[in-house]
Write a protein that holds these residues in place. Structure first.
Motif, mmCIF file in Angstrom:
data_model
loop_
_atom_site.group_PDB
_atom_site.id
_atom_site.type_symbol
_atom_site.label_atom_id
_atom_site.label_comp_id
_atom_site.label_asym_id
_atom_site.label_seq_id
_atom_site.Cartn_x
_atom_site.Cartn_y
_atom_site.Cartn_z
ATOM 1 N N GLU A 1 38.887 -0.320 -101.256
ATOM 2 C CA GLU A 1 38.475 1.313 -101.716
ATOM 3 C C GLU A 1 37.922 1.794 -100.408
ATOM 4 O OE1 GLU A 1 37.476 1.064 -106.438
ATOM 5 O OE2 GLU A 1 35.925 -0.028 -104.877
ATOM 6 N N ALA A 2 36.998 1.023 -99.874
ATOM 7 C CA ALA A 2 36.380 1.802 -98.611
ATOM 8 C C ALA A 2 37.222 2.035 -97.634
ATOM 9 C CB ALA A 2 35.321 0.743 -97.983
ATOM 10 N N ALA A 3 38.415 1.139 -97.293
ATOM 11 C CA ALA A 3 39.484 1.539 -96.336
ATOM 12 C C ALA A 3 40.255 2.684 -96.717
ATOM 13 C CB ALA A 3 40.635 0.352 -95.957
ATOM 14 N N ALA A 4 40.101 3.341 -98.056
ATOM 15 C CA ALA A 4 40.983 4.331 -98.158
ATOM 16 C C ALA A 4 40.093 5.806 -97.828
ATOM 17 C CB ALA A 4 40.917 4.627 -100.041
ATOM 18 N N ILE A 5 39.098 5.676 -97.432
ATOM 19 C CA ILE A 5 38.271 7.096 -97.327
ATOM 20 C C ILE A 5 38.329 7.569 -95.803
ATOM 21 C CG2 ILE A 5 35.979 7.889 -97.233
ATOM 22 C CD1 ILE A 5 35.491 6.289 -99.661
ATOM 23 N N PRO A 6 37.973 6.848 -94.518
ATOM 24 C CA PRO A 6 37.466 7.464 -93.511
ATOM 25 C C PRO A 6 38.418 8.565 -93.033
ATOM 26 C CG PRO A 6 37.648 5.049 -93.247
ATOM 27 C CD PRO A 6 38.136 5.435 -94.418
ATOM 28 N N LEU A 7 39.760 8.515 -92.712
ATOM 29 C CA LEU A 7 40.320 9.577 -92.029
ATOM 30 C C LEU A 7 40.576 10.973 -93.087
ATOM 31 C CD1 LEU A 7 43.738 9.664 -89.902
ATOM 32 C CD2 LEU A 7 43.386 11.328 -91.712
ATOM 33 N N VAL A 8 40.867 10.610 -94.370
ATOM 34 C CA VAL A 8 41.191 11.661 -95.123
ATOM 35 C C VAL A 8 39.492 12.237 -95.502
ATOM 36 C CG1 VAL A 8 43.032 10.930 -96.101
ATOM 37 C CG2 VAL A 8 40.901 10.130 -97.324
ATOM 38 N N GLY A 9 38.709 11.409 -95.517
ATOM 39 C CA GLY A 9 37.403 11.634 -95.852
ATOM 40 C C GLY A 9 36.586 12.686 -94.672
ATOM 41 N N ILE A 10 36.899 12.328 -93.482
ATOM 42 C CA ILE A 10 36.192 13.126 -92.484
ATOM 43 C C ILE A 10 37.075 14.313 -92.287
ATOM 44 C CG2 ILE A 10 36.078 13.370 -89.814
ATOM 45 C CD1 ILE A 10 35.811 10.274 -89.959
ATOM 46 N N THR A 11 38.368 14.315 -92.509
ATOM 47 C CA THR A 11 39.293 15.545 -92.264
ATOM 48 C C THR A 11 38.628 16.607 -93.509
ATOM 49 O OG1 THR A 11 41.158 14.190 -91.747
ATOM 50 C CG2 THR A 11 41.672 16.625 -92.722
ATOM 51 N N ALA A 12 38.871 16.102 -94.846
ATOM 52 C CA ALA A 12 38.052 17.107 -95.997
ATOM 53 C C ALA A 12 36.739 17.487 -95.602
ATOM 54 C CB ALA A 12 38.493 16.252 -97.058
ATOM 55 N N TYR A 13 35.946 16.936 -95.243
ATOM 56 C CA TYR A 13 34.392 17.202 -94.917
ATOM 57 C C TYR A 13 34.579 18.210 -93.704
ATOM 58 C CZ TYR A 13 29.518 16.312 -93.770
ATOM 59 O OH TYR A 13 28.233 16.545 -93.679
ATOM 60 N N GLU A 14 35.199 17.892 -92.784
ATOM 61 C CA GLU A 14 35.190 19.059 -91.646
ATOM 62 C C GLU A 14 35.811 20.346 -92.104
ATOM 63 O OE1 GLU A 14 37.170 17.183 -88.228
ATOM 64 O OE2 GLU A 14 35.477 16.189 -87.482
ATOM 65 N N GLY A 15 36.982 20.213 -92.830
ATOM 66 C CA GLY A 15 37.594 21.096 -93.377
ATOM 67 C C GLY A 15 36.665 22.361 -94.296
ATOM 68 N N LEU A 16 35.837 21.663 -95.274
ATOM 69 C CA LEU A 16 35.089 22.467 -96.032
ATOM 70 C C LEU A 16 33.762 22.933 -95.234
ATOM 71 C CD1 LEU A 16 35.371 19.804 -99.058
ATOM 72 C CD2 LEU A 16 36.427 22.439 -98.993
ATOM 73 N N LYS A 17 33.243 22.115 -94.393
ATOM 74 C CA LYS A 17 32.175 22.567 -93.583
ATOM 75 C C LYS A 17 32.619 23.954 -92.914
ATOM 76 C CE LYS A 17 28.760 19.978 -94.992
ATOM 77 N NZ LYS A 17 27.589 20.364 -95.661
ATOM 78 N N LYS B 1 56.023 8.924 -103.669
ATOM 79 C CA LYS B 1 55.684 8.438 -105.165
ATOM 80 C C LYS B 1 54.004 7.677 -105.170
ATOM 81 C CE LYS B 1 60.413 6.953 -106.116
ATOM 82 N NZ LYS B 1 61.280 5.911 -106.487
ATOM 83 N N ALA B 2 53.319 7.600 -104.044
ATOM 84 C CA ALA B 2 52.035 7.134 -104.194
ATOM 85 C C ALA B 2 51.099 8.081 -104.713
ATOM 86 C CB ALA B 2 51.881 6.563 -102.713
ATOM 87 N N ILE B 3 50.269 7.528 -105.609
ATOM 88 C CA ILE B 3 49.178 8.261 -106.154
ATOM 89 C C ILE B 3 47.956 7.808 -105.246
ATOM 90 C CG2 ILE B 3 47.938 9.021 -108.188
ATOM 91 C CD1 ILE B 3 50.747 10.148 -108.130
ATOM 92 N N GLY B 4 47.136 8.514 -104.806
ATOM 93 C CA GLY B 4 46.081 8.213 -103.947
ATOM 94 C C GLY B 4 46.577 7.506 -102.571
ATOM 95 N N LYS B 5 45.632 6.781 -102.012
ATOM 96 C CA LYS B 5 45.784 5.934 -100.769
ATOM 97 C C LYS B 5 46.598 4.615 -100.913
ATOM 98 C CE LYS B 5 44.950 7.125 -97.326
ATOM 99 N NZ LYS B 5 43.598 7.044 -96.489
ATOM 100 N N VAL B 6 47.588 4.596 -99.948
ATOM 101 C CA VAL B 6 48.202 3.260 -99.886
ATOM 102 C C VAL B 6 47.292 2.141 -99.013
ATOM 103 C CG1 VAL B 6 50.375 2.152 -99.228
ATOM 104 C CG2 VAL B 6 50.375 4.325 -100.206
ATOM 105 N N ILE B 7 47.164 0.914 -99.569
ATOM 106 C CA ILE B 7 46.051 0.024 -99.052
ATOM 107 C C ILE B 7 46.920 -1.263 -98.544
ATOM 108 C CG2 ILE B 7 44.186 -1.304 -99.086
ATOM 109 C CD1 ILE B 7 43.672 2.094 -99.313
ATOM 110 N N VAL B 8 46.544 -1.773 -97.528
ATOM 111 C CA VAL B 8 47.067 -2.980 -96.909
ATOM 112 C C VAL B 8 46.060 -3.778 -96.715
ATOM 113 C CG1 VAL B 8 48.449 -4.197 -95.016
ATOM 114 C CG2 VAL B 8 49.092 -2.071 -95.696
ATOM 115 N N ASP B 9 46.023 -5.138 -97.504
ATOM 116 C CA ASP B 9 45.073 -6.039 -97.429
ATOM 117 C C ASP B 9 45.449 -6.972 -96.059
ATOM 118 O OD1 ASP B 9 43.304 -5.601 -99.631
ATOM 119 O OD2 ASP B 9 45.259 -6.534 -100.829
ATOM 120 N N VAL B 10 44.387 -7.351 -95.387
ATOM 121 C CA VAL B 10 44.669 -7.963 -94.126
ATOM 122 C C VAL B 10 44.092 -9.653 -94.256
ATOM 123 C CG1 VAL B 10 44.054 -8.051 -91.685
ATOM 124 C CG2 VAL B 10 44.416 -5.686 -92.786
#
Length: 328
Positions: free
Chosen positions: A123-139, A319-328
């Motif tokens: 779940e945490a790996a789903a956030i960084p790029l999209v989270g920073i992008t959304a945060y910057e856009g709204l701010k 077709k993805a709903i939300g972020k596509v994750i790869v377990d390493v």
């Protein structure tokens, strides 16, 4: 260490299991044992276009920008992090920065933060790029309490985070999408869903704003859809977009005195400019997650490192709903 790397670029270029030397931490870096990474649209663009983009890594190319994992080594001059810390960030996969499709990844400590405690690594790996992008856009759009905010692509990567962040800022949020499943996701996230295939811009502006328009629009679709954003925004309102790679008639924006904000969150990585801002944003996002105000949507299918090609295909399928994750 084990990696999945590209020997050449192109839409059909295969990822191959490749052994590369395990990195060591330079000054200002940490070495992370990667446990999960997410696939972003920009990752697929790098794979498809390669050197045409101007910032693709040299072959063998280890892509993957987002990650969550555990620190195994701390470089000289790094403070605030220790071996064993669980962290997340967006710190590689372009230019000379090794990506996360590997067992170990060197990361500039300014680009990371401690992982939200309430989330799994996936779940945490789903956030960084999209989270920073959304945060910057709204701010940049000055979103605040009592405003009416429209998010285009509300169930998408940036969109679903943007909906939640706008709500956390006190805004009344509306989001466009299509299809019952995606519209249901938008509703569950706390936004009023708008089926853009069933309603015109004029229809939903009249319905939800009395014809005055939205105070701010976060456009995660971009390009030609920016015209819809200009038509939907209020006088002297703000449009923030993640994709402005298009030739457009700006007359609708001009006639409304609207401000256009283009968010390209890779600038700190590409140009080593204000990298610490990203770490600060990630720390803020972690607080919001642990307070219950933010939750990433993770696509259901699971992929391991050797299946990264299938993960890229999943994102490209639409077709993805939300972020596509790869377990390493």
């Amino acid at each position: 260490m084990k990696t999945m790397a590209l020997s050449e670029y192109g839409p059909d270029s295969p990822f191959a299991l490749t052994e590369l030397p395990k990195p060591t931490a330079s000054a200002g870096q940490v070495i992370v044992r990667v446990q999960a990474t997410s696939i972003n649209t920009i990752d697929t663009m790098i794979r498809n276009m390669g050197t045409d983009l101007g910032f693709a890594p040299a072959a063998p190319a280890v892509l993957g920008m987002d990650f969550a994992g555990t620190i195994e080594e701390v470089g000289e001059g790094v403070s605030g992090f220790a071996v064993g810390d669980e962290v997340y960030g967006c710190a590689g996969g372009l230019a000379d920065l090794q990506g996360a499709l590997a067992e170990y990844m060197p990361a500039d400590a300014r680009l990371i933060a401690k992982k939200p405690q309430s989330l799994s690594m996936r779940e945490a790996a789903a956030i960084p790029l999209v989270g920073i992008t959304a945060y910057e856009g709204l701010k940049r759009a000055g979103v605040g309490k009592g405003q009416k905010v429209l998010v285009h692509g509300g169930s998408g990567g940036v969109g679903h985070i943007g909906v939640q962040l706008a709500r956390s800022l006190g805004a009344e949020v509306y989001a466009t999408d299509s299809g019952d499943e995606r519209l249901s996701v938008v509703r569950d996230l706390g936004a009023e869903p708008i089926d853009f295939k069933a309603e015109t811009v004029e229809d939903y502006v009249a319905k939800h704003t009395g014809g005055t328009g939205f105070d701010a629009v976060l456009d995660t679709v971009g390009a030609g859809n920016l015209t819809n954003s200009f038509n939907a925004v209020a006088l002297n309102g703000h449009v923030a977009t993640t994709l402005a790679l298009a030739e457009l008639d700006l007359s609708p924006a001009h006639l409304k005195g609207a401000s256009l904000h283009v968010v390209f969150m890779l600038i700190p990585m590409l140009h080593d400019k204000d990298r610490a801002d990203h770490g600060t944003i990630l720390a803020e996002l972690a607080k919001l997650v642990d307070s219950g105000a933010l939750k990433p949507v993770v696509d259901e299918p699971r992929f391991v490192l050797e299946e990264v090609g299938a993960a890229y295909d999943r994102l490209a399928s639409g077709k993805a709903i939300g972020k596509v994750i790869v377990d390493v």
